[in-house]
Design a protein around this motif. Structure first.
Motif, mmCIF file in Angstrom:
data_model
loop_
_atom_site.group_PDB
_atom_site.id
_atom_site.type_symbol
_atom_site.label_atom_id
_atom_site.label_comp_id
_atom_site.label_asym_id
_atom_site.label_seq_id
_atom_site.Cartn_x
_atom_site.Cartn_y
_atom_site.Cartn_z
ATOM 1 N N TRP A 3 0.797 13.183 -5.056
ATOM 2 C CA TRP A 3 2.242 13.236 -4.549
ATOM 3 C C TRP A 3 2.463 12.620 -3.320
ATOM 4 O O TRP A 3 1.293 12.772 -2.420
ATOM 5 C CB TRP A 3 2.445 14.794 -4.217
ATOM 6 N N LEU A 4 3.461 11.824 -3.317
ATOM 7 C CA LEU A 4 3.245 10.222 -3.134
ATOM 8 C C LEU A 4 4.227 10.180 -1.462
ATOM 9 O O LEU A 4 5.419 11.340 -1.374
ATOM 10 C CB LEU A 4 4.317 9.319 -3.147
ATOM 11 N N MET A 5 3.691 9.984 -0.171
ATOM 12 C CA MET A 5 4.103 10.287 1.274
ATOM 13 C C MET A 5 5.163 9.407 1.031
ATOM 14 O O MET A 5 4.921 8.184 1.476
ATOM 15 C CB MET A 5 2.691 10.347 1.849
ATOM 16 N N THR A 6 6.414 9.843 1.420
ATOM 17 C CA THR A 6 7.211 8.897 1.566
ATOM 18 C C THR A 6 8.050 8.333 2.571
ATOM 19 O O THR A 6 9.103 8.736 2.642
ATOM 20 C CB THR A 6 9.187 9.998 0.710
ATOM 21 N N PHE A 27 0.559 -1.448 -0.018
ATOM 22 C CA PHE A 27 0.120 -0.071 0.023
ATOM 23 C C PHE A 27 0.789 1.805 -0.015
ATOM 24 O O PHE A 27 2.217 1.579 0.178
ATOM 25 C CB PHE A 27 -0.976 0.090 1.000
ATOM 26 N N THR A 28 0.122 2.043 -0.722
ATOM 27 C CA THR A 28 0.889 3.504 -0.835
ATOM 28 C C THR A 28 -0.058 4.381 -0.075
ATOM 29 O O THR A 28 -1.274 4.351 -0.682
ATOM 30 C CB THR A 28 1.685 3.998 -1.254
ATOM 31 N N ILE A 29 0.583 6.071 0.220
ATOM 32 C CA ILE A 29 -0.493 6.442 0.385
ATOM 33 C C ILE A 29 -0.537 8.131 -0.492
ATOM 34 O O ILE A 29 1.312 8.409 -0.538
ATOM 35 C CB ILE A 29 -0.726 7.445 1.711
ATOM 36 N N SER A 30 -0.919 8.953 -1.095
ATOM 37 C CA SER A 30 -0.323 9.871 -1.716
ATOM 38 C C SER A 30 -1.335 11.184 -1.161
ATOM 39 O O SER A 30 -2.882 11.134 -1.154
ATOM 40 C CB SER A 30 -0.311 9.843 -3.663
ATOM 41 N N LEU A 48 -5.604 6.129 -0.957
ATOM 42 C CA LEU A 48 -4.935 4.868 -0.619
ATOM 43 C C LEU A 48 -4.425 4.020 -1.182
ATOM 44 O O LEU A 48 -5.618 3.546 -1.905
ATOM 45 C CB LEU A 48 -5.357 4.437 0.531
ATOM 46 N N VAL A 49 -3.571 3.672 -1.904
ATOM 47 C CA VAL A 49 -4.378 2.067 -3.405
ATOM 48 C C VAL A 49 -3.255 1.589 -2.570
ATOM 49 O O VAL A 49 -2.426 1.558 -2.476
ATOM 50 C CB VAL A 49 -2.760 2.954 -4.609
ATOM 51 N N ALA A 76 -5.483 -4.447 -7.996
ATOM 52 C CA ALA A 76 -5.730 -3.098 -6.628
ATOM 53 C C ALA A 76 -6.863 -3.123 -6.721
ATOM 54 O O ALA A 76 -7.584 -3.310 -6.942
ATOM 55 C CB ALA A 76 -5.157 -2.118 -7.741
ATOM 56 N N HIS A 77 -7.149 -1.583 -5.224
ATOM 57 C CA HIS A 77 -7.901 -0.770 -4.876
ATOM 58 C C HIS A 77 -7.487 0.696 -4.704
ATOM 59 O O HIS A 77 -6.420 1.055 -4.231
ATOM 60 C CB HIS A 77 -8.201 -1.702 -3.852
ATOM 61 N N SER A 78 -8.407 1.093 -5.238
ATOM 62 C CA SER A 78 -8.153 2.733 -4.890
ATOM 63 C C SER A 78 -9.455 3.604 -3.276
ATOM 64 O O SER A 78 -10.049 3.135 -4.515
ATOM 65 C CB SER A 78 -7.654 3.359 -5.504
#
Length: 865
Positions: free
Chosen positions: A642-645, A631-634, A676-677, A689-691
């Motif tokens: 803009w990706l939260m790194t 998962f990632t959060i942008s 949230l991906v 995938a899920h968004s």
């Protein structure tokens, strides 16, 4: 009389050569002159100083071309004499090298003359490499010269993962290691040094696995060929990534300047032309896109981001802008992308399937207040379809012999680096780890430690702020600048910028009168920068960071260099400042709080924040989802993502942000809209995938489920394999069954030293605990005894393989051939190959070639058996 005529004739010839044009096309030459004068008007003529350099008209035209299109940093950080020396070395190849006169002007101008390949520091490698290589390739054809240069590169540099900052070519030689971006930068520089057109090719992200890659294309006799940088093969157009490349969605390269070649242009800026090379590697298709507003009216100049699912985010691999009709297009591999369009804080997106969709319309329906609903998406990568050049057995054997010799040359150099053994009696033991990590730069770090032995605490604190890569290329003058500055803020680095020149004591002096009031109120430094530093009006210009001293001297920069400049000046004046690791915001510390810097506002303030809690129920296979893997959060800013790194941990070493250590109990985020991906990569490269879009409100906690889709079907039998097959172990032949016992087992055929195999083994190591808990054997086979011996020398690189690992040799290749035959593999020779099979001769899992996350895929399959 004859003597006079001869003198006149020589003078005429000399004048003709002297007056030769570098750019023969009059219209293009005028375009370059216009761009050059515009650049000088922007930065000032003081940064173009040819006084006393005796520049010929041809050299001046070449210089004007470089200055017209180079990033501001290259014009302000490097003197004109430096660029002129490189021009002269490049022009010399036209007469000194056999192929010099055959290289078309277009290709020489854009792919030989420029020093810059990507975002590396510029150095003196062109002259150094010319001296090394010009004699070595003498008498060779262009194709053979390309192969020979790559062998030379392999003698000096081999692959090692590292952080995203790109070392210069000479720095790569010094350390003997480089990631693919550094290897390819180094190899392009080597080829250009002898007049061979070369360019770095990137797949920004693979479509079938989580990673990216860079390699090299070189031009010979009318055609572009590719090579794996520092990975020489016997012939051109052959590398370990032939198969992965055939599955890619995009390949691109940046041609310096305003390039008018035959390739599809993806983006044209004031510095470079980004061109699409995907047609060179796989089967492609085109989609036409139309961007409209809520009422269906065309939106011109909308930004269209083409996103590939990779590392659990929809990563922007390419960007284009719509024309007056709201239209643009892209050619890409026949797979799925997310296409995201935005303008004026409005956005919309859609999945596009290249090879199926002919046209896609995207409506800008959403903004930060009006957000889309959550969505499931199945992302399918292109199918594998690579064409491999033929290589004879003799060619392979000769290439293997050369590789072994080149490894020995490089290993002999690396053996001169300090080790724990050679440093065990060093009189400053606390400094030993830094000296060892410095590799080829160890003498610099050692000399620094010993010079400041009387101030060892500060010296060691300074070294502790440096990354491993910084230790490998940090020069003494920058170490001393930070050591001897008055400031207690020791770290010289803000982000991944190049640190080319000392700056802390410089700013101590130039801001001496203002330092006290800036320390008392850092907002005054923000104000000074806003009033005194101009911003480059070209928002699409290449953002190569300027040194902070050249920002001060030129008084013009871009937003990236401005942000770095603020932090560097603040730290020089003993103000605690940083770039926030997660959000990339620039901040200073005041009153015990971090204050966000806003150069557009006169008032500086701390952002309002809320908290995000993610709920997740471990399921046996997935106990603790990882950021970047699952998962990632942008954040949505001005309609773009803009990706939260969050912390990714040490590359290939584990660690980093996970659900349990970062989000289970809540993580603080600025107010705003986020995406949230989540995703689960399947063995065939596809993704479930899920968004989910959500809002963070000030002072409130937002709780969301961390939904990670799983494959609903059980394990399938996908092929057969004879568990009675024999392999060599300890000098005798044994059957697989005799070693594994009844039940399931993992069988792998390795390509020792090859990047795909190294990735696979590291991925298996990461899942050692779960694979050991499963308890089934791993049979890992080498192609021959030479490969087995080579692995023994590298075994220390893989100390955490599963407990029940069995090594052997597939001496006649019969096991590999059987797997290829039974599974109908397109390329029987592509390694590594891994299967999960049982002693009833059933195969339930197959992986071939380059893939990231193999360990997780093995655990997932084994948990369902």
């Amino acid at each position: 009389m004859k003597r006079i005529l001869l003198s006149l004739l020589l003078a005429t010839v000399s004048f003709t050569a002297y007056a030769q044009h570098f750019i023969t096309d009059t219209a293009f030459r005028q375009k370059v002159e216009n761009a050059f004068h515009a650049k000088m008007k922007l930065i000032g003529m003081k940064f173009y100083d040819t006084h006393g350099l005796r520049v010929s008209p041809e050299e001046e035209e070449a210089l004007h071309f470089l200055y017209a299109y180079m990033p501001i940093a290259d014009a302000t950080d490097y003197p004109t004499a430096y660029h002129l020396n490189n021009v002269r070395t490049a022009l010399r190849t036209r007469t000194a090298m056999a192929w010099g006169k055959t290289v078309p002007e277009l290709l020489f101008r854009h792919f030989v003359l420029p020093m810059r390949v990507n975002n590396e520091p510029l150095d003196s490698s062109r002259a150094v490499f010319y001296r090394e290589l010009s004699g070595r390739v003498k008498g060779l054809s262009m194709k053979d010269a390309i192969l020979e240069v790559n062998h030379w590169c392999h003698e000096r540099v081999t692959y090692e993962p590292s952080d995203a900052r790109t070392s210069s070519p000479l720095q790569s030689i010094r350390t003997g290691r480089g990631r693919c971006g550094e290897e390819s930068t180094f190899t392009v520089a080597a080829l250009r040094s002898i007049g061979i057109p070369a360019r770095q090719v990137y797949t920004p992200r693979w479509a079938h696995t989580d990673d990216n890659h860079a390699w090299v294309e070189a031009w010979a006799d009318g055609k572009w060929y590719f090579i794996g940088a520092c990975e020489p093969e016997a012939v051109l157009n052959l590398a370990w990534f032939n198969e992965p490349a055939s599955r890619a969605m995009l390949m691109h390269t940046r041609a310096f300047g305003d390039y008018e070649g035959p390739e599809e242009v993806m983006l044209r800026t004031s510095n470079f032309t980004e061109i699409n090379l995907i047609d060179n590697y796989g089967s492609t298709a085109r989609i036409d896109f139309k961007i409209v507003d809520r009422e269906g009216k065309p939106v011109d100049d909308a930004r269209v981001d083409f996103k590939i699912y990779n590392y659990a985010e929809f990563y922007t691999a390419a960007s284009k802008y719509t024309d007056r009709k709201g239209e643009t297009f892209l050619s890409a591999g026949k797979g799925d992308m997310i296409v995201w369009a935005s303008k004026d804080n409005q956005f919309g997106y859609a999945k596009a399937s290249f090879g199926k969709d002919k046209s896609v319309t995207i409506r800008l329906l959403y903004n930060e207040k009006n957000i889309p609903r959550e969505t499931d998406m199945d992302i399918v990568p292109p199918a594998q379809n690579a064409a491999l050049p033929s290589v004879t057995k003799a060619q392979r054997e000769e290439n293997a012999r050369r590789l072994a010799y080149e490894d020995s040359v490089r290993h002999a150099y690396i053996a001169t680096f300090p080790t724990e053994e050679t440093m065990k009696n060093y009189r400053y033991p606390a400094a030993t780890p830094y000296i060892i990590k410095a590799r080829g730069n160890w003498k610099t770090i050692k000399a620094f430690v010993e010079k400041y032995a009387g101030r060892q605490e500060r010296a060691l604190r300074l070294l502790s702020t440096l990354s491993d890569k910084d230790l490998r290329d940090m020069p003494m003058d920058i170490l001393e600048d930070n050591m001897n500055a008055r400031s207690s803020q020791l770290c010289p680095r803000v982000e991944s910028e190049m640190i080319l020149a000392p700056y802390k004591r410089f700013f101590e002096k130039v801001f001496a009168k203002d330092s006290a009031r800036f320390r008392k109120n850092p907002a005054l430094l923000v104000e000074w920068i806003r009033k005194n530093i101009r911003m480059n009006p070209d928002g699409q210009a290449m953002r190569i960071p300027q040194t902070p001293t050249s920002v001060w001297k030129s008084r013009i920069t871009d937003w990236r260099s401005r942000d770095i400049f603020f932090v560097d000046v603040a730290r020089s004046l003993d103000i605690e400042a940083r770039m926030d690791a997660v959000t990339a915001k620039i901040q200073y510390r005041q009153g015990g709080k971090w204050v966000d810097v806003d150069f557009e506002s006169e008032a500086q303030q701390t952002a309002k924040t809320g908290r995000l809690v993610l709920s997740f129920r471990p399921d046996g296979f997935l106990d603790d989802p990882k950021y970047y893997s699952h998962f990632t959060i942008s954040k949505i800013v001005n309609g773009r993502t803009w990706l939260m790194t969050f912390d990714e941990g040490q590359l290939d070493m584990g660690g980093g942000a996970t659900w349990s250590n970062t989000f289970r109990n809540g993580s603080t985020l600025d107010e705003g809209t986020y995406l949230l991906v989540t995703g689960q990569r399947m063995a065939d490269g596809s993704v479930l995938a899920h968004s989910r879009f959500f809002r963070i409100e000030p002072g409130k906690t937002t709780t969301l489920p961390l939904d990670i889709r799983q494959e609903s079907e059980g394990v399938k039998v996908i092929g057969s394999f004879n568990s009675e097959d024999l392999f060599e172990k300890d000098g005798g032949n044994v059957s697989i069954l005799s070693q594994t016992g009844r039940g399931y087992y993992v069988l792998g055929i390795l390509g020792v030293g090859q990047e795909p195999t190294n990735h696979a083994l590291h991925d298996i190591e990461k899942m050692k605990d779960k694979l050991d808990k499963w308890g089934r054997p791993f049979v890992l086979l080498f192609k021959d005894e030479t490969e087995a011996r080579k692995f023994q020398t590298q075994k220390g690189e893989f100390p955490n393989l599963p407990r029940k690992t069995i090594f052997g040799i597939d001496k006649d290749g019969s096991i590999q051939k059987e797997i290829a035959r039974e599974m109908k593999l397109h390329n029987a020779g592509q390694l590594p190959v891994f299967i999960i099979a049982d002693t009833f001769n059933r195969i339930v899992f197959l992986s071939q070639g380059y893939t990231i996350g193999l360990g997780e895929q093995l655990v997932k399959t084994s948990s369902r058996l």
